[in-house]
Write a protein that holds these residues in place. Structure first.
Motif, mmCIF file in Angstrom:
data_model
loop_
_atom_site.group_PDB
_atom_site.id
_atom_site.type_symbol
_atom_site.label_atom_id
_atom_site.label_comp_id
_atom_site.label_asym_id
_atom_site.label_seq_id
_atom_site.Cartn_x
_atom_site.Cartn_y
_atom_site.Cartn_z
ATOM 1 N N GLU A 129 -11.551 2.123 5.706
ATOM 2 C CA GLU A 129 -11.798 1.495 4.530
ATOM 3 C C GLU A 129 -13.320 1.300 4.140
ATOM 4 O O GLU A 129 -13.702 1.096 3.077
ATOM 5 C CB GLU A 129 -11.253 0.114 4.717
ATOM 6 C CG GLU A 129 -9.606 0.263 4.748
ATOM 7 C CD GLU A 129 -9.077 0.252 6.213
ATOM 8 O OE1 GLU A 129 -7.900 0.666 6.071
ATOM 9 O OE2 GLU A 129 -9.835 0.228 7.061
ATOM 10 N N ALA B 160 0.951 1.484 -5.753
ATOM 11 C CA ALA B 160 -0.014 0.647 -5.352
ATOM 12 C C ALA B 160 0.055 -0.207 -4.181
ATOM 13 O O ALA B 160 1.094 -0.415 -3.620
ATOM 14 C CB ALA B 160 0.070 -0.429 -6.500
ATOM 15 N N THR B 161 -1.119 -0.530 -3.589
ATOM 16 C CA THR B 161 -0.780 -1.238 -2.427
ATOM 17 C C THR B 161 -0.941 -2.722 -2.389
ATOM 18 O O THR B 161 -0.079 -3.472 -1.766
ATOM 19 C CB THR B 161 -2.099 -0.753 -1.431
ATOM 20 O OG1 THR B 161 -2.357 0.731 -1.381
ATOM 21 C CG2 THR B 161 -1.913 -1.454 -0.040
ATOM 22 N N TYR B 162 -1.261 -3.251 -3.342
ATOM 23 C CA TYR B 162 -1.630 -4.483 -3.837
ATOM 24 C C TYR B 162 -0.902 -4.934 -4.908
ATOM 25 O O TYR B 162 -0.827 -4.295 -6.078
ATOM 26 C CB TYR B 162 -2.976 -5.155 -3.654
ATOM 27 C CG TYR B 162 -3.698 -4.765 -2.513
ATOM 28 C CD1 TYR B 162 -3.408 -5.536 -1.341
ATOM 29 C CD2 TYR B 162 -4.936 -3.774 -2.299
ATOM 30 C CE1 TYR B 162 -4.303 -5.026 0.004
ATOM 31 C CE2 TYR B 162 -5.470 -3.354 -1.062
ATOM 32 C CZ TYR B 162 -5.073 -4.124 -0.072
ATOM 33 O OH TYR B 162 -5.702 -3.688 0.887
ATOM 34 N N PRO B 163 -0.228 -6.173 -5.229
ATOM 35 C CA PRO B 163 0.613 -6.446 -6.403
ATOM 36 C C PRO B 163 -0.476 -6.438 -7.692
ATOM 37 O O PRO B 163 -0.129 -6.243 -8.799
ATOM 38 C CB PRO B 163 1.209 -7.713 -6.085
ATOM 39 C CG PRO B 163 0.759 -8.012 -4.781
ATOM 40 C CD PRO B 163 0.090 -7.197 -4.109
ATOM 41 N N TRP B 164 -1.668 -6.888 -7.505
ATOM 42 C CA TRP B 164 -2.402 -7.163 -8.766
ATOM 43 C C TRP B 164 -2.991 -5.797 -8.930
ATOM 44 O O TRP B 164 -3.814 -5.776 -9.977
ATOM 45 C CB TRP B 164 -3.664 -7.893 -8.162
ATOM 46 C CG TRP B 164 -4.401 -7.765 -7.159
ATOM 47 C CD1 TRP B 164 -5.601 -6.950 -7.076
ATOM 48 C CD2 TRP B 164 -3.952 -8.232 -5.559
ATOM 49 N NE1 TRP B 164 -6.057 -6.884 -5.826
ATOM 50 C CE2 TRP B 164 -5.345 -7.526 -4.952
ATOM 51 C CE3 TRP B 164 -3.430 -8.838 -4.988
ATOM 52 C CZ2 TRP B 164 -5.269 -7.733 -3.441
ATOM 53 C CZ3 TRP B 164 -3.655 -9.259 -3.655
ATOM 54 C CH2 TRP B 164 -4.354 -8.616 -3.151
ATOM 55 N N GLN B 165 -2.851 -4.680 -8.304
ATOM 56 C CA GLN B 165 -3.449 -3.241 -8.705
ATOM 57 C C GLN B 165 -2.714 -2.718 -9.913
ATOM 58 O O GLN B 165 -1.620 -3.162 -10.117
ATOM 59 C CB GLN B 165 -3.319 -2.481 -7.771
ATOM 60 C CG GLN B 165 -4.450 -2.208 -6.776
ATOM 61 C CD GLN B 165 -4.474 -1.228 -5.614
ATOM 62 O OE1 GLN B 165 -3.433 -1.097 -5.070
ATOM 63 N NE2 GLN B 165 -5.242 -0.343 -5.637
ATOM 64 N N SER C 85 -4.155 7.845 2.192
ATOM 65 C CA SER C 85 -3.839 6.910 1.374
ATOM 66 C C SER C 85 -2.899 6.934 0.648
ATOM 67 O O SER C 85 -2.294 8.019 0.206
ATOM 68 C CB SER C 85 -5.210 6.586 0.432
ATOM 69 O OG SER C 85 -5.276 7.790 -0.358
ATOM 70 N N ARG D 167 -0.752 -0.270 -12.317
ATOM 71 C CA ARG D 167 0.263 0.741 -11.996
ATOM 72 C C ARG D 167 -0.589 2.208 -12.428
ATOM 73 O O ARG D 167 -1.412 2.142 -13.564
ATOM 74 C CB ARG D 167 1.553 0.609 -12.968
ATOM 75 C CG ARG D 167 2.249 -0.468 -12.064
ATOM 76 C CD ARG D 167 3.534 -0.098 -12.602
ATOM 77 N NE ARG D 167 4.503 -0.971 -12.113
ATOM 78 C CZ ARG D 167 5.588 -1.077 -11.968
ATOM 79 N NH1 ARG D 167 6.147 0.018 -12.779
ATOM 80 N NH2 ARG D 167 6.498 -1.783 -11.331
#
Length: 171
Positions: free
Chosen positions: A36, A49-54, A45, A56
């Motif tokens: 990272e 989307a890894t995080y919900p706030w990213q 990678s 789409r």
């Protein structure tokens, strides 16, 4: 010398080469401890989307299927290939056929080639001089078959490809 067909008592026993399960550590070329913190993205990678706030990733645009076949699969390509093949064969056989006939007559019928036609002109010289008009005839046959068989098919393919390009540009 042992071979695959020798009996077992005449063969040397096989000893597999042992390698360590991992390469030995090299302290000079060790990667950073966490991918990272590197400047380039990690090769593993995820594509989601890894995080919900990213946000789409954008979906690829959907493409409509064309109403006609693509140019590479068109049957006119096969027709053009066949017409061009016939054109080459006719022109080549016209020129080379006459030349081969001249060579065969020269080799196997020297009496015929030495005979005089008129005014002391030998038949071999006359047939040799006729090679120039026969070559011109082969060129004429090539152009005639091009105009009659190859060019109309090529023009049809060219018009179709121009229409395909206009349709693609309109999208």
């Amino acid at each position: 010398m042992p071979d695959a067909f020798s009996s077992p008592e005449h063969q040397t026993p096989h000893r597999p080469h042992r390698q360590p399960p991992y390469p030995p550590p090299n302290p000079q070329h060790s990667p950073p401890p966490y991918p990272e913190f590197r400047n380039e993205p990690a090769a593993h990678s995820p594509a989601y989307a890894t995080y919900p706030w990213q946000p789409r990733p954008p979906e690829p645009p959907r493409r409509r299927r064309p109403r006609h076949h693509a140019l590479g699969q068109h049957s006119d390509i096969r027709l053009l290939r066949g017409a061009y093949r016939r054109q080459r064969r006719v022109a080549t056989l016209t020129a080379l056929g006459y030349f081969t006939l001249f060579l065969l007559l020269s080799a196997f019928a020297p009496g015929l080639m030495a005979s005089t036609v008129s005014g002391g002109l030998p038949m071999g010289l006359l047939l040799g001089l006729l090679q120039v008009p026969v070559t011109c005839l082969a060129i004429g046959v090539y152009e005639y078959t091009a105009r009659r068989g190859v060019d109309p098919v090529a023009d049809r393919i060219r018009r179709q490809s121009e229409l395909d390009a206009k349709r693609e540009a309109a999208r």
